[in-house]
Motif scaffolding. Structure first.
Motif, mmCIF file in Angstrom:
data_model
loop_
_atom_site.group_PDB
_atom_site.id
_atom_site.type_symbol
_atom_site.label_atom_id
_atom_site.label_comp_id
_atom_site.label_asym_id
_atom_site.label_seq_id
_atom_site.Cartn_x
_atom_site.Cartn_y
_atom_site.Cartn_z
ATOM 1 N N ASP A 166 5.778 7.482 4.174
ATOM 2 C CA ASP A 166 4.979 8.425 4.954
ATOM 3 C C ASP A 166 4.311 9.445 4.033
ATOM 4 O OD1 ASP A 166 4.807 9.616 8.057
ATOM 5 O OD2 ASP A 166 4.699 11.145 6.497
ATOM 6 N N ALA A 167 5.060 9.942 3.056
ATOM 7 C CA ALA A 167 4.489 10.916 2.124
ATOM 8 C C ALA A 167 3.347 10.309 1.323
ATOM 9 C CB ALA A 167 5.575 11.456 1.198
ATOM 10 N N SER A 168 3.463 9.027 0.968
ATOM 11 C CA SER A 168 2.404 8.379 0.184
ATOM 12 C C SER A 168 1.100 8.286 0.962
ATOM 13 C CB SER A 168 2.851 6.977 -0.249
ATOM 14 O OG SER A 168 2.799 6.057 0.840
ATOM 15 N N LEU A 169 1.188 8.345 2.300
ATOM 16 C CA LEU A 169 0.001 8.313 3.159
ATOM 17 C C LEU A 169 -0.512 9.718 3.463
ATOM 18 C CD1 LEU A 169 1.203 5.600 5.714
ATOM 19 C CD2 LEU A 169 -0.223 5.265 3.678
ATOM 20 N N HIS A 170 0.110 10.724 2.862
ATOM 21 C CA HIS A 170 -0.183 12.129 3.170
ATOM 22 C C HIS A 170 0.049 12.397 4.658
ATOM 23 C CE1 HIS A 170 -2.650 13.446 -0.581
ATOM 24 N NE2 HIS A 170 -1.722 12.570 -0.897
ATOM 25 N N GLY A 171 1.143 11.824 5.156
ATOM 26 C CA GLY A 171 1.490 11.959 6.565
ATOM 27 C C GLY A 171 2.293 13.213 6.846
ATOM 28 N N PRO A 172 2.912 13.279 8.038
ATOM 29 C CA PRO A 172 3.630 14.492 8.441
ATOM 30 C C PRO A 172 4.799 14.848 7.540
ATOM 31 C CG PRO A 172 4.019 12.680 9.976
ATOM 32 C CD PRO A 172 2.892 12.258 9.094
ATOM 33 N N VAL A 173 5.422 13.858 6.881
ATOM 34 C CA VAL A 173 6.520 14.179 5.971
ATOM 35 C C VAL A 173 6.014 15.056 4.834
ATOM 36 C CG1 VAL A 173 8.129 13.216 4.280
ATOM 37 C CG2 VAL A 173 7.925 12.157 6.541
ATOM 38 N N LEU A 174 4.934 14.650 4.180
ATOM 39 C CA LEU A 174 4.380 15.454 3.096
ATOM 40 C C LEU A 174 3.836 16.778 3.614
ATOM 41 C CD1 LEU A 174 3.680 15.625 0.087
ATOM 42 C CD2 LEU A 174 1.497 14.511 0.620
ATOM 43 N N TRP A 175 3.200 16.737 4.799
ATOM 44 C CA TRP A 175 2.632 17.960 5.387
ATOM 45 C C TRP A 175 3.703 19.022 5.613
ATOM 46 C CZ3 TRP A 175 3.679 20.336 10.089
ATOM 47 C CH2 TRP A 175 2.815 21.375 10.467
ATOM 48 N N GLY A 176 4.939 18.604 5.912
ATOM 49 C CA GLY A 176 6.007 19.563 6.174
ATOM 50 C C GLY A 176 6.199 20.562 5.048
#
Length: 208
Positions: A166-176
């Motif tokens: 998820d983070a590799s997609l710049h998804g909500p995990v990274l956004w957190g």
């Protein structure tokens, strides 16, 4: 048994540098050796996992069958349902009423101006209803995280892989950890959260 400070030291040494041209950390999987993590270390790791999961940056969109995202955290003032009578419906993307993407655009640049709707690199939506965290205790979230029927069919290593993907997609995990505006980020760091999930898993996923 290797003590937690030794484990953390090894993980810090293995942590990746920032990607060239990017300001976001890239999380990697560091799995401690089987038998190297004590029960106490595992419980300590889950205590930090709970701090992240229960933080507004994560819990506000991990809501139950009401399908109503929440507003909470220092920049929001009093905890309350999402403004503008937003209800994401059973679709969890607002297809029945107003699509989340009406305001939450998809953009790999996570920065947003104060008071502007946040955005990330994949389509905005609520987490599946089985993943409810908002208002839940550490015991409840722990039981949910280790239950394949309520965590997307994942074992603990699958949870680690999910966070990294998820983070590799710049998804909500990274956004957190990069929420933009004046929003308070989740505690610790993405890499430490991934490492804690691995420590907890190797310890046998102990719950409080």
């Amino acid at each position: 048994m290797i003590k937690l400070n030794h484990i953390i030291a090894a993980l810090v040494l293995a942590a990746p540098a920032l990607a060239e041209g990017e300001g976001d950390p890239i999380a990697v999987k560091n799995i401690p050796a089987q038998g190297s993590v004590t029960l106490e270390d595992g419980l300590d790791a889950f205590a930090r996992i709970f701090e992240v999961a229960s933080h507004p940056r994560c819990a506000n969109c991990h809501v139950g069958e009401s399908n109503i995202p929440m507003w909470s955290g220092p920049s929001y003032g009093k905890t309350r349902p999402h403004g503008m009578n937003i209800n994401a419906g059973e679709s969890r993307i607002g297809a029945e009423t107003v699509m989340c993407s009406t305001c939450h655009r998809t953009d790999s640049d996570l920065a947003s101006a104060p008071h502007a709707p946040p955005h990330f690199g994949i389509d905005w939506q609520l987490a599946p209803v089985e993943f409810v965290w908002f208002g839940k205790s550490d015991k409840e979230i722990c039981a949910q995280m280790k239950d394949p029927e309520r965590n997307g069919g994942r074992d603990w290593e699958g949870l680690v892989d999910h966070l990294i993907h998820d983070a590799s997609l710049h998804g909500p995990v990274l956004w957190g950890w990069n929420p933009g505006g004046t929003r308070e980020p989740a505690p610790y760091s993405l890499q430490q959260h991934v490492d804690d999930m691995a420590i907890w898993g190797v310890a046998g996923q102990p719950c409080p």
